[in-house]
Design a protein around this motif. Structure first.
Motif, mmCIF file in Angstrom:
data_model
loop_
_atom_site.group_PDB
_atom_site.id
_atom_site.type_symbol
_atom_site.label_atom_id
_atom_site.label_comp_id
_atom_site.label_asym_id
_atom_site.label_seq_id
_atom_site.Cartn_x
_atom_site.Cartn_y
_atom_site.Cartn_z
ATOM 1 N N MET A 1 -9.729 9.396 6.281
ATOM 2 C CA MET A 1 -10.346 8.348 5.764
ATOM 3 C C MET A 1 -9.390 6.955 5.868
ATOM 4 O O MET A 1 -8.193 7.024 5.693
ATOM 5 C CB MET A 1 -10.460 8.565 4.230
ATOM 6 C CG MET A 1 -11.461 7.534 3.655
ATOM 7 S SD MET A 1 -12.815 8.275 2.937
ATOM 8 C CE MET A 1 -12.040 9.691 2.365
ATOM 9 N N ASP A 2 -9.971 5.912 6.199
ATOM 10 C CA ASP A 2 -9.116 4.565 6.571
ATOM 11 C C ASP A 2 -8.923 3.774 5.242
ATOM 12 O O ASP A 2 -9.992 2.935 5.014
ATOM 13 C CB ASP A 2 -9.968 3.896 7.613
ATOM 14 C CG ASP A 2 -8.917 2.713 8.004
ATOM 15 O OD1 ASP A 2 -7.860 2.353 7.185
ATOM 16 O OD2 ASP A 2 -9.216 1.918 9.080
ATOM 17 N N LEU A 3 -8.140 4.108 4.371
ATOM 18 C CA LEU A 3 -7.874 3.596 3.126
ATOM 19 C C LEU A 3 -7.626 1.986 3.299
ATOM 20 O O LEU A 3 -8.193 1.212 2.304
ATOM 21 C CB LEU A 3 -6.669 4.229 2.494
ATOM 22 C CG LEU A 3 -6.829 5.674 2.092
ATOM 23 C CD1 LEU A 3 -5.822 6.156 1.312
ATOM 24 C CD2 LEU A 3 -8.012 6.076 1.242
ATOM 25 N N ALA A 4 -7.105 1.647 4.359
ATOM 26 C CA ALA A 4 -6.410 0.085 4.592
ATOM 27 C C ALA A 4 -8.000 -0.412 4.805
ATOM 28 O O ALA A 4 -8.330 -1.787 4.217
ATOM 29 C CB ALA A 4 -5.723 -0.070 5.718
ATOM 30 N N ALA A 5 -8.984 0.152 5.426
ATOM 31 C CA ALA A 5 -10.246 -0.642 5.686
ATOM 32 C C ALA A 5 -10.939 -0.685 4.237
ATOM 33 O O ALA A 5 -11.704 -1.765 4.106
ATOM 34 C CB ALA A 5 -11.047 0.290 6.733
ATOM 35 N N LEU A 6 -10.774 0.533 3.477
ATOM 36 C CA LEU A 6 -11.562 0.257 2.286
ATOM 37 C C LEU A 6 -10.844 -0.806 1.395
ATOM 38 O O LEU A 6 -11.748 -1.563 0.500
ATOM 39 C CB LEU A 6 -11.573 1.485 1.395
ATOM 40 C CG LEU A 6 -12.425 2.766 2.345
ATOM 41 C CD1 LEU A 6 -12.468 4.164 1.802
ATOM 42 C CD2 LEU A 6 -13.835 2.407 2.396
ATOM 43 N N ALA A 7 -9.515 -0.879 1.484
ATOM 44 C CA ALA A 7 -8.949 -1.997 0.517
ATOM 45 C C ALA A 7 -9.498 -3.496 0.978
ATOM 46 O O ALA A 7 -9.563 -4.123 0.128
ATOM 47 C CB ALA A 7 -7.704 -1.722 0.779
ATOM 48 N N LYS A 8 -9.565 -3.504 2.447
ATOM 49 C CA LYS A 8 -9.902 -4.849 2.915
ATOM 50 C C LYS A 8 -11.284 -5.298 2.473
ATOM 51 O O LYS A 8 -11.617 -6.224 1.928
ATOM 52 C CB LYS A 8 -9.821 -4.732 4.362
ATOM 53 C CG LYS A 8 -9.672 -5.976 4.956
ATOM 54 C CD LYS A 8 -9.523 -5.748 6.559
ATOM 55 C CE LYS A 8 -9.589 -7.124 7.096
ATOM 56 N NZ LYS A 8 -9.790 -7.042 8.588
ATOM 57 N N GLN A 9 -12.077 -4.004 2.278
ATOM 58 C CA GLN A 9 -13.657 -4.426 1.905
ATOM 59 C C GLN A 9 -13.528 -4.760 0.456
ATOM 60 O O GLN A 9 -14.165 -5.814 0.040
ATOM 61 C CB GLN A 9 -14.300 -3.139 2.029
ATOM 62 C CG GLN A 9 -15.631 -3.045 1.986
ATOM 63 C CD GLN A 9 -16.538 -1.717 1.854
ATOM 64 O OE1 GLN A 9 -15.920 -0.907 2.564
ATOM 65 N NE2 GLN A 9 -17.524 -1.562 1.064
ATOM 66 N N VAL A 10 -12.870 -4.074 -0.294
ATOM 67 C CA VAL A 10 -12.833 -4.304 -1.960
ATOM 68 C C VAL A 10 -12.240 -5.693 -1.973
ATOM 69 O O VAL A 10 -13.000 -6.653 -2.966
ATOM 70 C CB VAL A 10 -11.880 -3.371 -2.691
ATOM 71 C CG1 VAL A 10 -11.719 -3.703 -4.201
ATOM 72 C CG2 VAL A 10 -12.784 -1.930 -2.578
ATOM 73 N N ARG A 11 -11.075 -5.969 -1.315
ATOM 74 C CA ARG A 11 -10.590 -7.274 -1.420
ATOM 75 C C ARG A 11 -11.523 -8.507 -1.080
ATOM 76 O O ARG A 11 -11.697 -9.413 -1.647
ATOM 77 C CB ARG A 11 -9.338 -7.289 -0.511
ATOM 78 C CG ARG A 11 -8.539 -8.708 -0.637
ATOM 79 C CD ARG A 11 -7.063 -8.627 -0.218
ATOM 80 N NE ARG A 11 -6.374 -9.883 0.196
ATOM 81 C CZ ARG A 11 -6.480 -10.947 -0.882
ATOM 82 N NH1 ARG A 11 -6.814 -10.676 -2.043
ATOM 83 N NH2 ARG A 11 -6.066 -12.186 -0.355
ATOM 84 N N GLU A 12 -12.340 -8.265 -0.326
ATOM 85 C CA GLU A 12 -13.262 -9.134 0.454
ATOM 86 C C GLU A 12 -14.297 -9.541 -0.749
ATOM 87 O O GLU A 12 -14.483 -10.582 -1.092
ATOM 88 C CB GLU A 12 -13.862 -8.739 1.672
ATOM 89 C CG GLU A 12 -14.591 -9.849 2.522
ATOM 90 C CD GLU A 12 -13.830 -11.136 2.749
ATOM 91 O OE1 GLU A 12 -12.541 -10.867 2.919
ATOM 92 O OE2 GLU A 12 -14.185 -12.100 2.867
#
Ligand code: 0L1
Ligand code: MG
Length: 257
Positions: A1-12
């Protein structure tokens, strides 16, 4: 799972104030550990863009709050400089469905960390205790989430405001302090410091121990929000929320567009 991509999504969604679907709908296998990692990565992204970690918050430390959101355990989140209101005015334009919580904040003069921290280790590290209000704003539709979702969303952190006056840690019994929350003059919540894990200092103890597991600590100069004393109060433009803390004054927040 790409946790950094999910972090970016939540941050947006945190930045734009647009609601999103729960992460766990699409990623049911995410663990609580993954969620804290997503939270940490989101904060690292903010810091890389010029923000600063100024403290920690504990959430879901009272039974009332746990029942109201259906999550049964305390969680922590990261406080960034950009979240601190420097005046008692809240602009809700960038928020989704803000709610206000009365909290007791601890400000630290010494580092505090370790998995064996006890209440008696906390007091010598505290510079002062302050009345505070936290503004939470879940990024999830309908303020509905699982433990994993809310941890990944930085424990719904949005804004916080500390009152003008700091108090010596031994000035009062912080578990006995009463609070009355008024919205537009009407009493909407009442509570006492003991709602926070029996005593707000216990929230700090729990935080220090949780942070020890990830090699982090409470650092000198940091603020810790110990958790909502009552259920959170929804607010909108035009509201005036006032929290009276027994014996240590009142913190008011004017809510605008
Ligand atoms: O500060 C809090 O207690 C909030 C923790 C997250 C749950 C919520 O959004 O109510
Ligand atoms: Mg809170």
């Amino acid at each position: 799972m790409d946790l950094a991509a999910l972090a970016k999504q939540v941050r947006e969604h945190q930045r734009t104030g647009r609601a999103m679907k729960k992460l766990t709908l699409e990623h049911p296998d995410l663990t609580v550990e993954d969620a804290y990692r997503i939270q940490a990565l989101g904060a690292e992204m903010a810091v890389a863009e010029g923000d600063r970690l100024v403290g920690w918050k504990m959430g879901l430390t009272s039974r009332a709050k746990q029942v109201s959101v259906g999550v049964e355990e305390p969680i922590y989140g990261r406080l960034l400089a950009s979240m601190e209101l420097t005046e008692p005015r809240l602009s809700v334009g960038e928020l989704i469905h803000p709610r206000v919580e009365p909290e007791i904040a601890f400000v630290f003069k010494r580092d505090l960390g370790g998995e064996h921290v006890r209440a008696r280790d906390v007091w010598p590290a505290v510079e002062c205790v302050m009345p505070a209000v936290e503004v939470i704003d879940s990024r999830y539709e309908n303020f509905s989430f699982t433990l994993v979702d809310v941890v990944a969303d930085n424990a719904s952190s949005a804004r916080f405001y500390l009152g003008d006056q700091g108090y010596a840690p031994d000035r009062t019994n912080w578990d006995e302090i009463g609070v009355v929350v008024r919205r537009n003059g009407e009493v909407v919540q009442t509570g006492a410091g003991a709602a926070v894990l029996g005593h707000p200092v216990r929230s700090v103890v729990m935080l220090a121990r949780m942070l020890a597991r990830i090699g982090a600590s409470i650092e000198a100069g940091m603020v810790v929000l110990t958790g909502g004393i009552t259920e959170a109060v929804p607010v909108g433009p035009g509201d005036f929320v006032e929290v009276a803390y027994e014996g240590i004054g009142t913190v008011g927040l004017e809510v605008g567009e």
